[in-house]
Design an enzyme around this catalytic site. Sequence first.
Site, PDB file in Angstrom:
ATOM      1  N   TYR A  19       0.833  -1.211   0.000  1.00  0.00           N
ATOM      2  CA  TYR A  19       0.000   0.000   0.000  1.00  0.00           C
ATOM      3  C   TYR A  19       0.863   1.254   0.000  1.00  0.00           C
ATOM      4  O   TYR A  19       0.713   2.126   0.859  1.00  0.00           O
ATOM      5  CB  TYR A  19      -0.933   0.013   1.221  1.00  0.00           C
ATOM      6  N   TYR A 147     -11.930  -7.887   6.613  1.00  0.00           N
ATOM      7  CA  TYR A 147     -10.795  -7.912   5.686  1.00  0.00           C
ATOM      8  C   TYR A 147     -10.520  -9.360   5.299  1.00  0.00           C
ATOM      9  O   TYR A 147     -10.375 -10.217   6.175  1.00  0.00           O
ATOM     10  CB  TYR A 147      -9.534  -7.288   6.307  1.00  0.00           C
ATOM     11  N   ASP A 248     -13.095 -17.161   7.951  1.00  0.00           N
ATOM     12  CA  ASP A 248     -11.741 -16.755   7.609  1.00  0.00           C
ATOM     13  C   ASP A 248     -10.970 -16.626   8.927  1.00  0.00           C
ATOM     14  O   ASP A 248     -11.105 -15.635   9.633  1.00  0.00           O
ATOM     15  CB  ASP A 248     -11.791 -15.422   6.845  1.00  0.00           C
ATOM     16  N   LYS A 277      -1.420 -16.847   7.679  1.00  0.00           N
ATOM     17  CA  LYS A 277      -0.604 -16.066   8.608  1.00  0.00           C
ATOM     18  C   LYS A 277       0.265 -16.902   9.556  1.00  0.00           C
ATOM     19  O   LYS A 277       1.360 -17.269   9.169  1.00  0.00           O
ATOM     20  CB  LYS A 277      -1.491 -15.074   9.355  1.00  0.00           C
TER      21      LYS A 277
HETATM   22  C1  LIG Z   1      -4.096 -11.193   6.214  1.00  0.00           C
HETATM   23  C2  LIG Z   1      -5.445 -11.702   5.995  1.00  0.00           C
HETATM   24  C3  LIG Z   1      -5.859 -12.189   4.739  1.00  0.00           C
HETATM   25  C4  LIG Z   1      -4.950 -12.166   3.524  1.00  0.00           C
HETATM   26  O1  LIG Z   1      -3.834 -12.956   3.664  1.00  0.00           O
HETATM   27  P1  LIG Z   1      -2.554 -12.713   2.712  1.00  0.00           P
HETATM   28  O2  LIG Z   1      -1.619 -13.810   3.107  1.00  0.00           O
HETATM   29  O3  LIG Z   1      -2.047 -11.343   3.031  1.00  0.00           O
HETATM   30  O4  LIG Z   1      -3.020 -12.821   1.310  1.00  0.00           O
HETATM   31  C5  LIG Z   1      -7.144 -12.679   4.624  1.00  0.00           C
HETATM   32  N1  LIG Z   1      -7.977 -12.702   5.672  1.00  0.00           N
HETATM   33  C6  LIG Z   1      -7.630 -12.245   6.889  1.00  0.00           C
HETATM   34  C7  LIG Z   1      -8.599 -12.319   8.021  1.00  0.00           C
HETATM   35  C8  LIG Z   1      -6.355 -11.709   7.090  1.00  0.00           C
HETATM   36  O5  LIG Z   1      -6.022 -11.235   8.289  1.00  0.00           O
END
Ligand SMILES: *Cc1c(COP(=O)(O)O)cnc(C)c1O
Length: 428
Positions: A19, A147, A248, A277
């Site tokens: 970004y 997100y 997620d 992550k």
């Molecule tokens: C960081 C994140 C993503 C994206 O993961 P990347 O490895 O950066 O593509 C998706 N969902 C959540 C909840 C996240 O914290």
Amino acid sequence: MNKKSSWIDIDKEQNWHPYSNIKSPGPVFPVVSANGAKIQLADGRELIDGMSSWWAAIHGYNHPRLNQALLRQSKKMTHVMFGGLAHEPAANLTQLLTQITPCGLDYVFYSDSGSVSVEVAMKMALQYHVGQGDKERKKFLTFRGGYHGDTLGAMSVCDPVTGMHSLFNSVLAQQIFASRPAVKFGEKWDSEDFDCVRTLAHENAEELVGIIVEPVVQGAGGMWFYHPDYLDALGELCKELGILLIYDEIATGFGRTGKLFAAEYANVIPDIMCLGKALTGGYMSLAATLCTDKVANKISSSEPGVFMHGPTFMANPLSCATALESVKMLLESDWSSKVREIEKQLASELAPAKSFNSVKDVRTMGAIGVIELTKDVDMNSIPHEFVNRGVWLRPFGRLIYTMPAYSISKHELRSITTSMVEVASMHL
Ligand SMILES: *Cc1c(COP(=O)(O)O)cnc(C)c1O
């Protein structure tokens, strides 16, 4: 470009950072090494890390066991394609992941980043409905303030404002957004706040594929902690409408919220779940999309009979071996007490910020501590405020927050909380 430029100059002139404006990148701090909870800058300064590299390095940097696991695997096989070939690191990781995640998530699809694992989840949900002969369904419902990643599919379910939907409007899939959950974690549940979600879902019932949410903690969309009863209500709603529930857990997985997975705060088992992550302890890029037999079976027993996705570096053996070691280390450790201790320390040491005029809210959950300001931070000056205090934090919007490694010492965490409170007090 000048061949004699130092790597720092090359980076400054030619590397895009997340970004960022490549012509005027703002503060970027060159790093030469990282160890435990410390980051060593090229100019000799040492920073205590409060970010665990976007919440991934839960065991700290340069951990001997993770180094060993990576080295051991690199001597056997660094990579083979996963199309038509199989290997032990992926199988062992799958066995472990399906044991520790909510019961019924028995099938694993590996990819190389969180965003792609979300794309995979969305495509699985779409293919599930196509398999049912239901080709009209194309929309996902989600909460505002979420997100889910930066690729087009994932971005379409991110918060429309902070996710900059206006910029990409012409190509983004149009999804359904319910307001951000108002009932906070720890407050009294109020089922009325769910009415809006239910109404929206019913209004769009014919078109819905599924509901995708970050369970309990919305991360990069605003560091917001909401009541787990929303999840139970979502689970019922999905059953009622015959649509799929996607969790997620890329940010919340592996102990961050105080449970191994945030799903454990509620009683629902999602149909699909994304992990990323902290999966490899911050060593390698790896993500996973898990699903139930209901989903796997429908996709496999209908046209075209295959799930249509397959990354080049799918289930990379180095990544899988490191992830396996990282998850084992986590499970062998007393992570739950450690996260509880971090939570207590964050709550007590960030509390003084509550009285500042510049502060709207202070909240903590698990190994997450947040100071929400009344105004956006200045991304040109604020990094220096923290680096000059010897800590590494990267606030965004109105949020100064920490998500440290679980291995951080009390003393190190104290440096982080002290600087957070100091910097928050300056933003009047
Ligand atoms: C960081 C994140 C993503 C994206 O993961 P990347 O490895 O950066 O593509 C998706 N969902 C959540 C909840 C996240 O914290």
